[in-house]
Design a protein around this motif. Structure first.
Motif, short mmCIF file in Angstrom:
data_model
loop_
_atom_site.label_atom_id
_atom_site.label_comp_id
_atom_site.label_asym_id
_atom_site.label_seq_id
_atom_site.Cartn_x
_atom_site.Cartn_y
_atom_site.Cartn_z
N LEU A 181 4.07 -65.94 -69.15
CA LEU A 181 2.88 -65.31 -69.74
C LEU A 181 3.09 -65.08 -71.23
N THR A 182 4.31 -64.76 -71.63
CA THR A 182 4.62 -64.59 -73.05
C THR A 182 4.41 -65.92 -73.77
N GLU A 183 4.89 -67.00 -73.14
CA GLU A 183 4.70 -68.33 -73.72
C GLU A 183 3.22 -68.66 -73.83
N ALA A 184 2.43 -68.16 -72.89
CA ALA A 184 0.98 -68.43 -72.90
C ALA A 184 0.27 -67.58 -73.95
N GLY A 185 1.01 -66.72 -74.64
CA GLY A 185 0.44 -65.98 -75.76
C GLY A 185 -0.04 -64.58 -75.43
N LEU A 186 0.29 -64.06 -74.23
CA LEU A 186 -0.15 -62.70 -73.90
C LEU A 186 0.79 -61.67 -74.53
N SER A 187 0.21 -60.55 -74.96
CA SER A 187 1.00 -59.52 -75.63
C SER A 187 1.84 -58.76 -74.59
N PRO A 188 2.96 -58.17 -75.03
CA PRO A 188 3.77 -57.37 -74.11
C PRO A 188 2.95 -56.25 -73.47
N ALA A 189 2.02 -55.66 -74.22
CA ALA A 189 1.20 -54.57 -73.67
C ALA A 189 0.32 -55.08 -72.53
N ALA A 190 -0.23 -56.27 -72.71
CA ALA A 190 -1.08 -56.86 -71.67
C ALA A 190 -0.25 -57.15 -70.43
N ILE A 191 0.92 -57.75 -70.65
CA ILE A 191 1.78 -58.11 -69.52
C ILE A 191 2.25 -56.86 -68.78
N ALA A 192 2.45 -55.77 -69.53
CA ALA A 192 2.92 -54.52 -68.92
C ALA A 192 1.88 -53.91 -67.98
N ARG A 193 0.64 -54.38 -68.10
CA ARG A 193 -0.40 -53.85 -67.20
C ARG A 193 -0.24 -54.36 -65.77
N ILE A 194 0.50 -55.44 -65.61
CA ILE A 194 0.67 -56.02 -64.26
C ILE A 194 1.54 -55.08 -63.43
N GLU A 195 1.06 -54.71 -62.26
CA GLU A 195 1.91 -53.94 -61.36
C GLU A 195 2.77 -54.93 -60.57
N ALA A 196 4.07 -54.89 -60.84
CA ALA A 196 5.01 -55.78 -60.15
C ALA A 196 6.35 -55.06 -60.02
N PRO A 197 6.87 -54.94 -58.85
CA PRO A 197 6.33 -55.39 -57.57
C PRO A 197 4.96 -54.75 -57.28
N ILE A 198 4.13 -55.46 -56.56
CA ILE A 198 2.75 -55.01 -56.32
C ILE A 198 2.73 -53.83 -55.35
N GLY A 199 1.81 -52.91 -55.60
CA GLY A 199 1.54 -51.83 -54.63
C GLY A 199 2.33 -50.56 -54.87
N ALA A 200 1.80 -49.47 -54.30
CA ALA A 200 2.45 -48.16 -54.43
C ALA A 200 3.85 -48.22 -53.82
N ASP A 201 4.77 -47.49 -54.44
CA ASP A 201 6.18 -47.55 -54.04
C ASP A 201 6.40 -46.66 -52.81
N ILE A 202 6.04 -47.22 -51.65
CA ILE A 202 6.19 -46.44 -50.40
C ILE A 202 7.18 -47.11 -49.46
#
Lengths: 238, 110
Positions: A181-202
């Motif tokens: 995603l960084t190579e695709a030109g997305l900013s670190p702030a944008a990438i940080a919006r992705i929840e990964a691992p996905i879902g609430a930590d239960i």
């Protein structure tokens, strides 16, 4: 209410655009304010506030009481990947009140037999998004693990400012994803919006539990109004 | 497993369909709430001249009264503001058992 106004309102709702019905209580006169017309409206400030909170209500104006009824698009979840988790997520999402759609070009996965009564697109996300683009009232969950399928909708979700963006995968998988995603030109702030691992930590361990975890995260983002950039701590959409 | 048809639960779509069928209808809307109210502001109930209705403005507590007022609104064509408070036989004909108060705007769809 004029039928023409009712039809215009339903038209905006069908197009997944916000709209506000403004009613002067004393006279009963009404008007429809579409999303694009808000800034030019004499009540723009009050209308903006209503849209941001999602709460309809009466405001006092020089003309007396005015009722602002805000109609926001219903929240929708788009899952990329017709996988086992999605089979559990689809009925749960419906019960919780979300529209859900599933996209997966692998026809063996995206079969009506595996997903009865679900809006299912057995084609590439690129093709679906041309017809039905994401909007801020969409939560995007990418859960195929396959960059060929996942990356395009993931980038589209971040650029659109979708209220929730989550991606399935181990920390190692996600590290590689961040590189792409960084190579695709997305900013670190944008990438940080992705929840990964996905879902609430239960500690979710099987597909049904992971679906619960995903839904919990989506509900949290929805109720915290993350469809608005400033509620995500941004001055404008990524 | 039977699932509710979400399409039929959309009050404004139902209102448009009923109006399109030539039925005289009124739209009731919760415009203000105080305290514990069962349905948020903006909630709709659509009513036709025969007393059929879809949607809700409370948890079923005051719909009956709203429907009968709506029949007047359909007849007279003049909008009305209704107010409901706590269920109390001395103060209110009908009311909300939850203890809240609501204002409901009832208008004809022309």
């Amino acid at each position: 209410m004029d039928r023409a106004l009712l039809e215009a309102l339903n038209g905006e709702r069908a197009q997944r655009r916000a709209a506000v019905v403004v009613t002067k209580i004393a006279s009963g006169t009404q008007r429809l304010v579409r999303e694009a017309e808000i800034t030019a409206d004499p009540l723009s400030e009050a209308i903006e506030k209503t849209i941001r909170s999602g709460k309809s209500g009466i405001v006092e104006t020089d003309d007396g009481e005015v009722f602002l009824n805000v109609h926001l698009p219903p929240a929708r979840i788009v899952a990329i990947g017709a996988v086992h988790i999605s089979q559990a997520l689809a009925p749960m999402a419906k019960i919780a009140g979300f529209d859900i759609e599933i996209i997966d070009p692998r026809t063996a996965f995206a079969s009506a037999e595996r997903f009865p009564n679900v809006a299912l697109h057995a084609t590439w996300p690129e093709d679906v998004l041309k017809e039905r683009p994401f909007d801020p009232y969409t939560a995007v969950c990418v859960i195929t693990h396959d960059p060929k399928i996942d990356d395009f909708p993931l980038i589209a979700a971040l650029k659109t400012g979708c209220f929730y963006v989550g991606a399935l995968g181990s920390r190692k998988t996600h590290a590689k994803r961040v590189e792409r995603l960084t190579e695709a030109g997305l900013s670190p702030a944008a990438i940080a919006r992705i929840e990964a691992p996905i879902g609430a930590d239960i500690g979710a361990a099987n597909p049904g539990e992971i679906a619960v975890a995903i839904l919990a995260s989506v509900i949290e983002a929805f109720r915290k109004r993350k469809m608005f950039a400033e509620r995500r701590g941004e001055t404008e959409a990524a | 497993m039977a699932e509710p048809n979400v399409q039929n639960l959309d009050v404004l779509t139902t209102a448009e369909r009923w109006a399109g069928e030539g039925r005289a209808i009124a739209l009731a809307t919760v415009v203000e709430t105080w305290g514990s109210a069962p349905r948020p502001t903006g909630s709709h109930l659509v009513i036709d001249a025969d007393g059929n209705f879809e949607g809700s403005v409370s948890g079923g507590c005051v719909e009956g009264a709203v429907v009968s007022e709506a029949l007047d609104v359909i007849d007279a064509g003049v909008a009305k503001m209704l107010e409901f408070g706590v269920a109390d036989e001395t103060a209110w004909r009908v009311g909300l058992s939850c203890g809240g108060r609501i204002r409901v705007y009832v208008e004809k769809v022309n």
